[in-house]
Enzyme design. Structure first.
Site, PDB file in Angstrom:
ATOM      1  N   HIS A   1       0.822  -1.216   0.000  1.00 57.59           N
ATOM      2  CA  HIS A   1       0.000   0.000   0.000  1.00 57.59           C
ATOM      3  C   HIS A   1       0.860   1.272   0.000  1.00 57.59           C
ATOM      4  O   HIS A   1       0.356   2.368  -0.218  1.00 57.59           O
ATOM      5  CB  HIS A   1      -0.985  -0.001   1.175  1.00 57.59           C
ATOM      6  CG  HIS A   1      -0.399   0.362   2.503  1.00 57.59           C
ATOM      7  ND1 HIS A   1      -0.015  -0.583   3.431  1.00 57.59           N
ATOM      8  CD2 HIS A   1      -0.138   1.572   3.075  1.00 57.59           C
ATOM      9  CE1 HIS A   1       0.454   0.027   4.502  1.00 57.59           C
ATOM     10  NE2 HIS A   1       0.391   1.333   4.316  1.00 57.59           N
TER      11      HIS A   1
ATOM     12  N   ASP B   1       0.302  -7.637   2.041  1.00 58.80           N
ATOM     13  CA  ASP B   1       0.629  -6.210   2.006  1.00 58.80           C
ATOM     14  C   ASP B   1       2.140  -5.996   2.036  1.00 58.80           C
ATOM     15  O   ASP B   1       2.657  -5.156   2.758  1.00 58.80           O
ATOM     16  CB  ASP B   1      -0.039  -5.456   3.164  1.00 58.80           C
ATOM     17  CG  ASP B   1       0.087  -3.933   3.012  1.00 58.80           C
ATOM     18  OD1 ASP B   1       0.223  -3.464   1.865  1.00 58.80           O
ATOM     19  OD2 ASP B   1       0.072  -3.220   4.034  1.00 58.80           O
TER      20      ASP B   1
ATOM     21  N   GLY C   1       2.982   6.977   8.356  1.00 62.07           N
ATOM     22  CA  GLY C   1       4.220   7.007   7.575  1.00 62.07           C
ATOM     23  C   GLY C   1       5.232   5.951   7.974  1.00 62.07           C
ATOM     24  O   GLY C   1       6.236   5.747   7.289  1.00 62.07           O
ATOM     25  N   ASN C   2       4.971   5.253   9.096  1.00 59.17           N
ATOM     26  CA  ASN C   2       5.854   4.162   9.521  1.00 59.17           C
ATOM     27  C   ASN C   2       5.672   2.914   8.667  1.00 59.17           C
ATOM     28  O   ASN C   2       6.480   1.987   8.729  1.00 59.17           O
ATOM     29  CB  ASN C   2       5.588   3.774  10.978  1.00 59.17           C
ATOM     30  CG  ASN C   2       6.220   4.723  11.971  1.00 59.17           C
ATOM     31  OD1 ASN C   2       5.571   5.640  12.467  1.00 59.17           O
ATOM     32  ND2 ASN C   2       7.484   4.508  12.278  1.00 59.17           N
ATOM     33  N   SER C   3       4.586   2.865   7.904  1.00 58.77           N
ATOM     34  CA  SER C   3       4.295   1.675   7.106  1.00 58.77           C
ATOM     35  C   SER C   3       5.486   1.297   6.237  1.00 58.77           C
ATOM     36  O   SER C   3       6.045   2.136   5.519  1.00 58.77           O
ATOM     37  CB  SER C   3       3.084   1.934   6.204  1.00 58.77           C
ATOM     38  OG  SER C   3       1.913   2.063   6.966  1.00 58.77           O
TER      39      SER C   3
ATOM     40  N   GLY D   1      -3.119 -22.714  -5.524  1.00 57.89           N
ATOM     41  CA  GLY D   1      -4.443 -22.472  -6.078  1.00 57.89           C
ATOM     42  C   GLY D   1      -5.588 -22.638  -5.103  1.00 57.89           C
ATOM     43  O   GLY D   1      -6.632 -23.209  -5.461  1.00 57.89           O
TER      44      GLY D   1
END
Length: 378
Positions: free
Chosen positions: A122, A153, A232-234, A287
């Site tokens: 993200h 993510d 903003g630490n992401s 799958g």
């Protein structure tokens, strides 16, 4: 007369024997008394001293030494922490009208010397997206997302740079609740880049539910920490006092303080190794869509199991389609490796190639069986 005489002699004999016994006891007692009177009791041959002050001095010195070591570790790690933005010029002010989400401001960590950057999807965008990576020295590079996984993510971005300082990856399976950790990132923007916060590991294997694009998304097997994590630490690292990265910071609970989450580093290690060694990564797939026991209560409270992962869906025309595997099966192990979380399965599949055959041990009600599946390419 003789009878009385014999009686007197018998009494005299008893008195004599009694006297002799008493005399023996008296002599023995007298001997013991004088023997112990002459024993010399020596003082212990050591000097007593107060040690509390010494211990306190040592403790202070140790604390100072540990603080210095941790500061050195953090200083070294921050050299490998980068800023990531989707816009090349995001300005230098935190008072910008644009939010961090709009600008795509976030954090990443250098994982190889030749420019591979690990972050959140993200933050960087999905595979083949473009972003801008700013190193500690202020240089900004164009970045291309080489790999991403929406369910995790996570993403890996490549910049054209050499001889970069990169982080040391730890073992996220070895972490324990209560251990000290540090989060590093760019919590707001340029002015507060590479902010360090400290805390502990609050819990492991946490599951959270997120609302994204009008749908519910579940993230599982997360590390919970009370180290302060802001938007903003992401993509920034969660490190141990020894400087090993054990997680990638990803989200925080906005309705509560001191609750943040990180993705365990082990799940992506093999992906990083592949890019490091070959410059590429071929992602195999089995799958299926599956969930572990921490997620299932959100989906169906009637399903209960202790070990393994629950097969919720089999991808049509995927590797598991038209095999003996059925929706509702619980996969206990893959090639003998026990499975407790979805990350256990991902971590193993990431090490395999397409066309590799794997053996699943499953349970279906009272039926236990093994199923062989040939992996496909994602």
């Amino acid at each position: 007369m003789k009878k009385n005489k014999r009686k007197k002699m018998s009494n005299l004999k008893k008195v004599t024997i009694t006297f002799i016994i008493l005399l023996i006891f008296w002599i023995l007692g007298f001997y013991i008394y004088f023997t112990y009177q002459n024993i010399e009791i020596k003082e212990p041959n050591y000097e007593a001293s107060k040690t509390l002050s010494t211990i306190q001095e040592q403790t202070v010195e140790e604390v100072q030494e540990n603080s210095t070591k941790i500061a050195d570790v953090i200083e070294k790690t921050t050299q490998s922490v980068v800023g990531i933005s989707k816009l090349k010029n995001v300005g230098n002010s935190i008072f910008s009208n644009n939010t961090a989400e709009e600008l795509g401001l976030g954090t990443g960590i250098i994982v190889t010397e030749n420019g591979y950057i690990l972050s959140n999807e993200h933050v960087t965008g999905s595979k083949y997206s473009k972003c801008y990576v700013t190193l500690e020295d202020g240089k900004t590079y164009d970045g291309t997302v080489m790999w991403s996984d929406t369910s995790l993510d996570l993403s890996i971005t490549k910049i054209e740079a050499k001889n970069l300082s990169y982080v040391t990856l730890g073992d996220s399976k070895e972490i324990r609740v209560g251990e000290t950790v540090y989060a590093i990132g760019n919590p707001i923007g340029f002015e507060f880049r590479r902010t360090v916060t400290s805390g502990i590991i609050s819990a492991k294997n946490r599951t959270i539910k997120l609302e994204e694009n009008n749908s519910q998304v579940y993230m599982s097997d997360l590390i919970q920490t009370d180290a302060t994590i802001n938007p903003g630490n992401s993509g920034g690292p969660l490190i141990t006092p020894s400087g090993e990265v054990v997680g990638i910071n990803t989200v925080k609970i906005t309705s509560a303080e001191g609750i943040g989450f990180a993705i365990p580093i082990n799940v992506v290690k093999s992906v990083i190794e592949s890019y490091k060694n070959t410059g590429a990564f071929e992602q195999a797939t089995i799958g299926i869509s599956a969930y572990d026991k921490e997620v299932i209560p959100y989906l169906n409270s009637n399903i209960s199991f202790e070990e393994g992962i629950y097969v919720a869906q089999i991808t049509k025309n995927g590797p598991a389609d038209n095999t003996e595997l059925k929706e509702g099966d619980i996969i206990l192990s893959i090639d003998g490796k026990n499975l407790s979380t979805m990350n256990d399965l991902r971590e193993y599949i990431y090490k395999k190639k397409s066309n590799d055959e794997v053996t699943l041990k499953i349970t279906r009600g009272k039926i236990n069986k093994e199923i062989k599946i040939v992996l496909g390419k994602r």
